[in-house]
Every structure is written in C-alpha cells, then in structure tokens.
Scaffold this active site. Structure first.
Site, PDB file in Angstrom:
ATOM      1  N   GLU A  45       0.807  -1.218   0.000  1.00 55.31           N
ATOM      2  CA  GLU A  45       0.000   0.000   0.000  1.00 55.31           C
ATOM      3  C   GLU A  45       0.845   1.275   0.000  1.00 55.31           C
ATOM      4  OE1 GLU A  45      -4.137  -0.812   1.818  1.00 55.31           O
ATOM      5  OE2 GLU A  45      -2.661  -1.028   3.429  1.00 55.31           O
ATOM      6  N   HIS A  50      -0.490   5.413   8.144  1.00 49.05           N
ATOM      7  CA  HIS A  50      -1.600   4.510   7.808  1.00 49.05           C
ATOM      8  C   HIS A  50      -1.682   3.454   8.895  1.00 49.05           C
ATOM      9  CE1 HIS A  50      -4.297   1.707   6.039  1.00 49.05           C
ATOM     10  NE2 HIS A  50      -3.373   0.776   5.926  1.00 49.05           N
ATOM     11  N   HIS A  84      -4.422   0.596  11.439  1.00 52.34           N
ATOM     12  CA  HIS A  84      -5.674  -0.122  11.707  1.00 52.34           C
ATOM     13  C   HIS A  84      -6.020   0.055  13.182  1.00 52.34           C
ATOM     14  CE1 HIS A  84      -3.673  -3.083   8.630  1.00 52.34           C
ATOM     15  NE2 HIS A  84      -4.054  -1.975   8.043  1.00 52.34           N
ATOM     16  N   HIS A 125     -11.139  -1.314   7.029  1.00 54.97           N
ATOM     17  CA  HIS A 125      -9.699  -1.356   6.874  1.00 54.97           C
ATOM     18  C   HIS A 125      -8.951  -0.569   7.957  1.00 54.97           C
ATOM     19  CE1 HIS A 125      -6.142  -0.968   3.804  1.00 54.97           C
ATOM     20  NE2 HIS A 125      -5.727  -1.025   5.031  1.00 54.97           N
TER      21      HIS A 125
END
Lengths: 270, 270, 270, 270
Positions: free
Chosen positions: B111, B130, B132, B201
C-alpha cells in the site's frame, strides 16, 4: 545463549523454511546436518504458547498444537500446564486417540481430543489453538454471529459456527471436550471453517500451519472486540462482503509471517 | 552507545531543528559538520514507527512515512515489515510512483501508493500514518461521523471523510490500496482533511511533519474511543464547535513537540 | 543513589511529616539540619507528576501543583513540559498572578492561571491537578452528573460542577484557561467542590495537600469509568447517599497515605 | 537468593503439599526438619497479596487472609497497608475477634472483621479475599444478578448475594465493615456462597484454601466484565445452567494449582 533464546532462534528459522528441506546429497566423509522438522515443530509450538500468553489470548488455560510434519497421524501438544510456562521438555507427541508415550503419571490436557479429532477430520489443518479469549465469550453465549469488520479478520468470511455441547452430549456436562466423541462433535460443528465458538467456554481456531492458527486467534479476538464496539454505537454496520473477505484472505495469507516475526521478538525480549 | 540510542538522539535533535540548517560558512581548513536533513528524516521516521507501535496505533501492520526534505517528489518509508522492528537500514527512498532503487527481491509495502498519491496531491503534507487502530475500525464501518469531543482532537473539526474502496474500484477488492489509481481515489476522498477513515480497513492521517501526523494518529484514535463512550452514555453530546476547533488547533499545533519528546523517551527507555 | 531515587526518598519523607517541622533550638556550634519544607514540596510535586503519568491520569499534557508551605501566595509548578519528564530542576515557583522569576525565554504552562486563581480563592487547597483523563471527557461533554458509585470516590458526594468556557468567555475560545479572568471563572464554578469537569477539555481536582489531589484525580477517573459501565448495564443505579458519602470521606481522608506509598514505589521501581 | 524469591519458593512448595505434613518419626540424634505449616501459610498469603495486585484485583486497598492451618480460630492477615507492598514481616496473626498481639500502635485493617466473622461462620473456608475490583462495582450498585457466563466462573452457579450495609446497620455508614456486628451481617448475607458483592464498596470471595479464593476473585471479576459486554450486545444470554455449573466446578477445583503456579511466576519475575 539461553535455552529460551535457542528455542526462539529455531522457531524463527522454522519460519523461513516453509517446507521441510530434504537432505541434499552429501559430500563423502561429512555427516549431513540433519534437517530436523520435528525439532522445528516443537520450537514453533513452544513459541506459539508464549505468544498467545503474551497477547492475552490464553491465560493459565488454553492450549495450542502443531501436526507432526513427519507423520500426519501425530501432533505435538504440551502436557497439562499454563501456556506461558511451556518449554520444549513439556511438549509431548500425541496420537489421534489422544495417547502419548509419556509416563503414566503425566497429566495430559483433558481436552486433547479437540486437537486429535480436528486433525483427523481436517487434513488441511496443521495448527490448532483452543482458548478462552475474553471478547469471544459473549459471542459464544448469544445468538449474534461474529462477522469480519475489517480486512485483518477476513478469514471469518465463511462464518463462525457455535458449538453447543449440551446438544452434542444430549445432557448437561462439565463443559469440557474431554472424550473422543465430544471432539468428533466439535470437529463436525467446525466443518471447513477457520474457527468455531464454544458456548459457555471459548473457541477453537485452526490454520494450515501454527503461525496461521495463532494469527487467526489474535484477530478473531480483535474482531469480536471491535464488533462489540460497533454494535454499541447503534448504526448499521457494513461488514466485509463475501467477495471482499475471500480476496482479502488470499492476500493476507502471505503476510502471516510478518506478525509472527514481531511476536517472536516480543516473547524473546521479555 | 547502542544503534537504537543513536537513532533516537538524532531524532531528538531533528525535533529541535524545525528547518534544515543551511551549512554556515566554515573556517578554512576545517570540514563542515554536514547538516544532514535526510539522515534526520530517516531517524524521525524510524522513531515514528517505534512510537506508533508503543502506543498501540499500529501492531504488526500499518506504516508511516516522511517526505524527503531535500526533494518533494520522494519520501522515506520502510520496506514491508512490522513497524516495531524497523531500523534505519530498513528505510527506503520511494518516488511518487512507489518505486525504489532497492534490489528487485526487496518486499515493499503493497500500500505504498497511499503515501505516494497523498504526497503528490498535498504539498502541505510531509508526514503520513496509515494504521488499523482498533477504535477507528467501528467508525469506518458505520455511518456515524467522528467529531472532536475535546481540544486534543480539535484538528478533526473539518470532519473525517470515509473512503469506500468498493465505490472507488467499482468492484469488490482485497481491501488494499495497492495501485496508483486507488491511491489517487483515497487522496481525493481525503481532500484537504487531516484524516480519512477507510471502511473495513483503517485510516490515513497526515500532518505538516511526521511529528504532527503521529500526534494526530494518537488523538484521532483517542477521540474515537471517547466518542464511543460518550455515545454509550446516551445523553446529548456537545462537540467542539467549528470556531473552537479552529482556535484550539492553532494553539495545539505549537505543542506537538511536547508529546514527541515524551514518546521518544518511552521508546528509548524500552 | 540516583537523582530520581533521592527525589523519591525526599517525597516519601515528606509524606511522614504531615506538617512542616519548625527548626528546634540548636546546640551551639552545631549547624541545624534545615527542616526544608520547600524542598519537600518540590520533591512531592515531582513525584505527583510521575505518579499521574504512571497511572494514566495525564499523558503528554496535564499538570499538578503544590502551594508553597512557607508562603500561601506562591505555588510550585513545572515549566511547560510532559509530566513524566519533570525533575526538580524543572519546578518553578509561581505567584498568584502566574509570574515566575525564571528567565524570560522559559516556556510556562499556558494554563497556570487554573492553579493561581484556585489557590487565591480556596485557602483550604494546597494541591491541584489539571488533567484530560480519558473517562472524564465524555461526562464533561454530556449533561449527566458524575456521582459516587462506591466509597473510594465518596469525596464526589457534593457533586461535580461542569465549567462551560464558552459561557465564561461569552465567546468561542481555544478551550484553554489561559488568562486570569478565565482562571477566576473556573474557580467560581469549582466553588467549594473537590473537582470540576471542563467541557471539551478535562477536569481540575483539588485537595488539602498534593497527595489528596492525586488520590482524588485517580478515583474521579475510576468513578467515571465505573459509572459509564453501570449506566450501560441499564438498571437503576444506587449511588452513595449524601450521608454515606460524607461519613466515608471522613474515614478515607486518613487513608490517602497508603496509596501514595504504593504509587511512590511504582514510579521509583520503573 | 533474595528474600522475595525465598518467600515465593516456600509459597510454591506450599502448593504441592495440599495438607500439612505431620512430623514423621525422626531417627535418634537428628533434629526434625520442622514441617512448618504456619510459615507456608504466611508465604502463601504474601504471594496472594502480590498476585492480586499484579492482576489488578486490588489496588492500594483490599486484603487477603489465610486461616492458620494449626489453629482454626486464628488467621493470618497483613497489617494495614497496600497489598503489593506486603512482606512476611507485615503479616500478623489475628483471632476471631480481630485482635492481634502486635504492639498497640500497629495499624490494623479497619475491616479485619470481614475475615474474622466469615472464618467463624464458615469452617469450610480457609482463604478470603476482600477487594474493590473495578468490574464488580457496577453489579453491586444495580439489581442485576451476576451469573456464570463460562466454565471458568462456574463456581458462581449458586448465585452471588449483594450485601446492603445500610440495611444491616439500619443507618447510613461510612460503608466499611469495621465492627464484629457488621462482619456477622456480611457473613450471614454470604451464607454458603463462594462470593458476595457489597453495594457501593466491593466484594468478598472465599475458598477452601487461599489459592481457590484468589482464583475465584480473578474469575469473578472476569465474569463481571464479560457479562457486561454480553449484556451490551443486546441478545439473549445463555448462562451455564445449574447442572453445568456444578459439574464444571467439580472439574475446575482440581485445576486451581495451574493458575497459581503461573501467577507465582509472574510476581517472582517482576
């Protein structure tokens, strides 16, 4: 080098080799360094015990096993003890009837039949976790299905059946899967799924290897926690759809080693 | 002095210098101590990885990057691995197409296009997280907007858009932003906001520097947790109004360094 | 002996002496071992900073002060920094206008007026905590009163007023109590109570000494957490009645030292 | 070998011996190695204090006792202090009127009558925990019964009565069980149960030995946490039925030592 470090290094080495290396032809006069898949399996299951304890998936109870890579009718499981304390010397080879060759006074896990019967029913499974992970207990006690809220738990896409031991035994029990019959009934409930909840008890989670079983145990627990929080918010929840879950699981299955490497470091550094 | 300590000292030093110091004129015969903004950036991104892991914003997954202070078309991001284990040797320079000059067998984050396309679209952004983070997942799966409950998360005042990858790809996906096209779509959803949730996500959080991106990641997660708790209480919630959020964010932006200093110490002392 | 250990030993010693010992008459020719209440106060406030960080009541933000035992118009508060990092060298004497004699470039807490104005208004108060403890934020944002659920938080019996800064300033603000006027307004809202919530911000908690203020901060936070959980259960909650709260608080006020001793050990052992 | 390690080794040894070993006949001229059940009991109660603190069942408050194995009218309990700090030197022998032979200025727990009166009323009980474990407080304040959600808390099958001190004292109190009369009233509410909640205060949990009392305290707290989560999900909860609870408790009672061994290691390794 301590014994613990050695075990973990072997476990890490095991991770790199995804299949037992066959012994190559050896130059004359030089003994082969034995490729020892059994030792690797034992080191992996010891590490898996420590990782599950470190991450709170198991406490004093719960257990994890690995199928013997050299004999599909055998598996490695510790004697009856707290997972965090398991060492290589505590790991016993069990057959699919739950027997070992350990001295008769060795205490075995009462529920070793969970492992034996799932290995018998599921040739694709090579690692099994049984746990009482806290967030899973409420879902096992209620008729609300566990569903994948995010991609990390996409393996839950096919659903998570609930094992009702009262129905399986046709009677009240002490809640433990401590006979081959109850083990077979649990394996039947599990079917081809990656995990099953056990009402009033916990869960069983399986994988193609012990690293995958541990990964799935961690993220099944996390999904239960997040699903509880999402349900409490009161809105309409969008779960992964079946196609998303399938595609995500295909991608994720190649990434299990990343977590295992991290978790090995955590238990090694303790 | 260990390597880790050294990295953190450099990271701390980088904090003190808010802009790359130009090399002053040097006395003859004495080589300049090179002001090395790239080395500082790499040390900062290593520290950011460790901080996010320490604070539970990332686990084995998630990543953080910093724009190259010497070339706005490049950014520093680790190779594909768990954030807690990243060292300076693992940090690779990426261009805005997601390419590196690392050997072809180096595994890159699938990603990395999240970072590449946001850096392309947002010249004001120099650090991107980024993650979770658990408390964010429920909000990404439900139509309930995340709003600033207290001044620490006042940067959320302009709102937090939700990226729906199914709509962006016009199809079911494996949920990962692993093409430039999906990266561009995410950047478009993000727009000028400080953060965007990604349904099923996680989230992406940005800042003018990596310290701000980390600060915002921590307090976006905290706000989600507190908003969940407030909503569970059942009363009418008073969020920060737009003017309060704006004024508070102006004040807070000068205080980011206080948290960074604390968090650096936490990872250094481990 | 490290500096940290020394500070904590002094803090522990301060605990044993409930009042500053006046210097006794000294035998000629032998210098008095100075009873130094100021040094004890500074050690106490350093320990209070570390304890509040250890227990999660403060993170990178929040602050704690102690009134100067030798001059009721002065108080000790750190310069602007994360509580966990505060050392004796960082503690500055402030007057009730929020001024210090530190060099002009020393960064002071923007909200030192919280402390100054409460010390001015409340002669009975000798220790003050300002924090953004997570469980308190939802209650500050909702019209649901915090009430004592168990005897450990019986000091909440008289109620916990909520400070609405928008009303106090008659305008949107950056949410910070950063002027003497806002400090006075907060002190007015606090009145004779042990604690006040601050909407969209946090709380202020006071005590007859810094040990009591810390104890109350910890158990105000715990009560908020438990009250949230009790409210989620959905039944009718029986809080401590006014008489129970009063009697319990009288008993508990003699037991504060037991927690302080434990918490000192926790931060000393880190 | 440190004093702490020694204490824990004795505690572990005590675990292996389920009953005090009578002194065997000794060969002439060789003094008996005294089987010392009192020393074992004291080591066990010190370990129990540390374990309960480590697991968050107690904080600065709460206490745990063990009946004197050589005199059923006596029990061992620390002097008034935080459980985590208790050493063998702090453990005092109390009689069933709550008296000790310690110097008159020794501070005793105000609530030692909880222990005294339960030992008097319950000859089957040899270990008692009193705690303010967070998850228990909401249940004590609400008319919702605590029930066993899974097999680890099957001992809760007979129900958990709630002690209402206002009714027992026929008046508002400071909430503490600090007289023999209140202790008797609490013992009456407890009856033959393994645990009782105390409204606005905490709980008391008992066992045939201190290991069982600690085990039950841990899993009573865990059950309360899980039952809260299950209730928040909103579905119909299936608890263990009376027969399941009884059978499960019979099985589990043989497994208490597994947790104790693990927890001893945790406090020893700190």
């Amino acid at each position: 080098m301590t014994h613990k470090t050695l075990v973990l290094l072997v476990a890490a080495a095991g991770l790199l080799a995804t299949a037992p290396s066959p012994s190559p032809a050896q130059p004359a006069g030089k003994p082969a360094a034995p490729a020892n898949p059994k030792a690797k399996a034992i080191a992996d299951v010891v590490a898996a015990n420590h990782i599950l304890a470190e991450l709170g998936v198991v406490d004093g109870f719960g257990h994890v096993s690995i199928r013997d890579p050299t004999d599909p009718n055998k598996f490695f499981l510790a004697r009856s003890m707290a997972p965090e304390l398991v060492t290589t010397a505590d790991v016993l080879e069990h057959d699919l009837d739950g027997n070992t060759t350990a001295p008769a006074d060795t205490k075995l896990y009462l529920e070793r039949f969970i492992h034996a019967e799932i290995y018998r029913a599921r040739p694709d499974v090579n690692g099994i976790v049984h746990c009482h992970a806290p967030s899973l207990i409420p879902f096992g006690a209620i008729g609300i299905p566990l569903k994948p809220l995010y991609h990390m738990s996409s393996f839950l896409g096919p659903g998570v059946p609930v094992f009702e031991i009262h129905k399986a035994a046709n009677a009240s029990t002490d809640m433990l899967v401590k006979t081959p019959e109850l083990g077979k009934a649990l394996a039947k409930t599990l079917g081809a799924h990656p995990a099953a909840l056990m009402r009033g008890h916990g869960a069983v989670i399986v994988g193609r290897d012990v690293q995958t079983a541990v990964f799935r145990a961690v993220y099944t627990e996390m999904n239960a926690k997040l699903q509880s929080q999402a349900m409490a918010l009161g809105g309409k929840i969008t779960y992964l759809d079946a196609d998303e879950a399938k595609k995500s699981e295909e991608t994720n299955s190649a990434l299990v080693g990343r977590s295992w490497e991290l978790w090995l470091k955590k238990v090694r550094d303790k």
